[in-house]
Every structure is written in C-alpha cells, then in structure tokens.
Design an enzyme around this catalytic site. Structure first.
Site, PDB file in Angstrom:
ATOM      1  N   CYS A  80       0.711  75.068 -59.360  1.00 41.26           N
ATOM      2  CA  CYS A  80       1.735  74.299 -60.851  1.00 41.26           C
ATOM      3  C   CYS A  80       2.646  75.091 -61.130  1.00 41.26           C
ATOM      4  O   CYS A  80       1.765  75.520 -61.733  1.00 41.26           O
ATOM      5  CB  CYS A  80       1.276  73.375 -61.733  1.00 41.26           C
ATOM      6  SG  CYS A  80       2.456  72.737 -62.585  1.00 41.26           S
ATOM      7  N   THR A  82       4.827  75.395 -63.028  1.00 40.74           N
ATOM      8  CA  THR A  82       5.110  75.215 -64.127  1.00 40.74           C
ATOM      9  C   THR A  82       4.504  75.879 -65.384  1.00 40.74           C
ATOM     10  O   THR A  82       4.243  76.400 -66.559  1.00 40.74           O
ATOM     11  CB  THR A  82       5.916  74.035 -64.849  1.00 40.74           C
ATOM     12  OG1 THR A  82       6.510  73.283 -63.446  1.00 40.74           O
ATOM     13  CG2 THR A  82       6.496  74.065 -65.935  1.00 40.74           C
ATOM     14  N   CYS A 190       8.626  74.204 -57.405  1.00 44.91           N
ATOM     15  CA  CYS A 190       7.373  73.527 -57.432  1.00 44.91           C
ATOM     16  C   CYS A 190       6.446  72.989 -56.047  1.00 44.91           C
ATOM     17  O   CYS A 190       6.999  72.211 -55.016  1.00 44.91           O
ATOM     18  CB  CYS A 190       8.632  72.522 -57.772  1.00 44.91           C
ATOM     19  SG  CYS A 190       7.642  71.350 -58.484  1.00 44.91           S
ATOM     20  N   HIS A 192       5.186  70.003 -55.938  1.00 46.07           N
ATOM     21  CA  HIS A 192       5.718  68.951 -55.572  1.00 46.07           C
ATOM     22  C   HIS A 192       6.960  69.060 -53.956  1.00 46.07           C
ATOM     23  O   HIS A 192       7.125  68.526 -53.230  1.00 46.07           O
ATOM     24  CB  HIS A 192       6.431  68.016 -56.382  1.00 46.07           C
ATOM     25  CG  HIS A 192       5.351  67.405 -57.204  1.00 46.07           C
ATOM     26  ND1 HIS A 192       4.936  68.039 -58.391  1.00 46.07           N
ATOM     27  CD2 HIS A 192       4.657  66.290 -57.268  1.00 46.07           C
ATOM     28  CE1 HIS A 192       4.215  67.397 -59.099  1.00 46.07           C
ATOM     29  NE2 HIS A 192       4.315  66.028 -58.457  1.00 46.07           N
TER      30      HIS A 192
HETATM   31  N1  DGL Z   1       4.738  70.558 -59.439  1.00 40.61           N
HETATM   32  C1  DGL Z   1       4.568  71.518 -60.598  1.00 40.61           C
HETATM   33  C2  DGL Z   1       4.959  72.926 -60.422  1.00 40.61           C
HETATM   34  O1  DGL Z   1       5.018  73.658 -59.672  1.00 40.61           O
HETATM   35  C3  DGL Z   1       5.102  70.253 -61.939  1.00 40.61           C
HETATM   36  C4  DGL Z   1       5.842  69.785 -61.606  1.00 40.61           C
HETATM   37  C5  DGL Z   1       6.305  68.729 -63.303  1.00 40.61           C
HETATM   38  O2  DGL Z   1       5.157  68.642 -63.028  1.00 40.61           O
HETATM   39  O3  DGL Z   1       7.478  68.873 -63.048  1.00 40.61           O
HETATM   40  O4  DGL Z   1       5.938  73.314 -61.211  1.00 40.61           O
END
Ligand code: DGL
Length: 268
Positions: A80, A82, A190, A192
């Site tokens: 992640c 973040t 990110c 996702h």
């Molecule tokens: N998947 C995450 C990232 O790489 C965080 C997404 C989230 O929860 O805001 O930043």
C-alpha cells in the site's frame, strides 16, 4: 492458527493493504517466489486509508503487523503506497523483521516518458505525504509531473466493480486532467489501480504507458530474502491464505475474483 515450524526459513511472508488492492502486488510475489507461503490481510473495514490521518494509518498498520507477526511471519510487505508513506518509518522502529514498502513509480516514469510529461494517479494521503514530496524532489525535477487524487475509486474496486459505469466515469474524470496536460506516461500510484488497468487504457489510449510497482516490490522482496539468507527451501508450490474484516456479503468472492482463482478467505 499460526505457522509454527522448526525451520525459520519456512515461515510465511505476510502482505497487507487497506483492502484488496495489495492482491495486485501479492500476484507478483507469488509468481516470483512460488515456494514461499504467503499470508494476506485486507483491512477492508477501514478502507480507504487515503483520507485518514497518518496517525490513524499507523495504528491500523501496528494492529495488522502484530496479528501477522503472531502468525509467525518472517517478513512483512506493506502493499500500500498510502500506508508506506504514513507508517513505514514507525514500523521499522517498532519491529525487527524485514519490512518492504512501496512508493509511486515516479523514477521509472521519468525514465520512460518521451515528451517529459508524466501523470500520477494516487490517493490524497500519498500525494500529500512528505515521502511523495521527497520522491518528486529526487526524480521529478526534469519532467513535468501532473498529480491526481482518485477519491472514490478504491471503494469501487473494493466492491469488485471493475467495469461498472460508475467506475469508468471516475476514471474518465481523473484521467482527463492528465491527458489535457499531455502526459504520455501514467503512474498507477495505488495498489488498487492495476485492477482497473484495462478500463484506464480504454480511456487514455494504448499509446500512453501505465506503470505500477508490483513487480519491483516482488524483486526487492526476493533480493532482501537472498541477502538475509531467508529463502524457503521447500520445492512444492506453497499456500496462500487471506484474511478480511470486510462486512460485505461478497468479500470472499471479490478476493477470489481479484486473485484469479478460488481463495481460502478467513474472517479477521
Ligand atoms: N491501496 C492503497 C495504496 O496503494 C490504499 C488505498 C486506500 O485505502 O486509500 O495507496
């Protein structure tokens, strides 16, 4: 259940994210290190992390890391961007095991762009972080960098709505400013977002290069295991276990959908 073993190198590698996004990284890890047992935690009940304070994210990361270390993890991957920005320094102070984090691929994008204009799609938390400012300072000086926070996109992916019109509308909205500036290379900042790579390509066109860091993180993990002499020795393909705290009825189904095969999913 924990993974007790008399051989320290046979202990699992633990991977986590605010939700299901880190599965995009887990796939690269599993492909590169098929002998390593993998544990994955999706903190979906607390997703998105992107609008939380660094303190809130740190306390989520500590809780999950404590859980995974109690499962006998030998290394942790913060899948992640973040959470890495908000918590990796604090985690490295608190825990002894190897911890691999990730950051948006600005360096690779700066090397790949032909016209000197790159776009970065990421969460608000990542784009506001001191780590991201440092990244731009190091690698973004000779290129124009257009950033865009993608509020609401993580939630669509958490629901498994990869091709829904709402998801496509958000992608359209968030890619428009990057295209208007002429970006020829876009960083998926990110974990996702690789799950909507096709939808992004449909909107920005095949000629725009999309870059994510899943493969680089897997390589870095492998390098660290070799360096520390921590590689698993078993020859058969190892298991992958998932935990989620999502309250959605279809949580296990979404995990299997993103993983690409039926996944063993436990409740966190
Ligand atoms: N998947 C995450 C990232 O790489 C965080 C997404 C989230 O929860 O805001 O930043």
């Amino acid at each position: 259940m924990n993974f007790q073993t008399s051989q320290p190198n046979e202990r699992p590698i633990a991977v986590f994210d605010s939700g299901v996004g880190g599965i995009s990284v887990l796939k690269h890890i599993h492909a590169l290190l098929p002998n390593e047992q993998l544990l994955y935690v999706a903190d979906s009940k607390h997703a998105p992390y992107g609008n939380k304070t660094p303190q809130e994210i740190q306390s989520r990361c500590f809780e999950i890391a404590d859980f995974l270390i109690a499962k006998n993890a030998k290394a942790l991957v913060v899948a992640c961007n973040t959470a890495t920005a908000a918590a990796i320094d604090a985690m490295r102070l608190r825990y002894q095991l190897p911890i691999i984090g990730m950051e948006p691929a600005v360096k690779s994008a700066a090397a790949a762009t032909k016209n000197g204009i790159i776009g970065v799609l990421a969460t608000t938390g990542t784009l506001k972080s001191a780590q991201f400012a440092a990244l731009l300072e190091s690698y973004g000086r000779n290129v124009e960098v257009v950033t865009q926070a993608c509020v609401g996109l993580v939630e669509c992916i958490e629901r498994g709505e990869l091709n829904a019109s709402n998801t496509k509308n958000l992608i359209q909205q968030y890619c428009a400013p990057l295209l208007a500036e002429g970006a020829d290379t876009i960083v998926l900042g990110c974990t996702h977002y690789p799950f909507v790579r096709e939808a992004i390509t449909d909107i920005v066109g095949k000629e725009v290069i999309l870059i994510d860091t899943g493969a680089a993180v897997a390589n870095q993990l492998k390098h660290r295991l070799v360096q520390e002499n921590m590689q698993a020795g078993r020859m058969e393909k190892a298991s992958v276990m998932f935990w989620t705290n999502s309250t959605a009825d279809n949580a296990a189904q979404v995990i299997s959908q993103l993983w690409g095969e039926s996944a063993e999913v436990l409740v966190l």
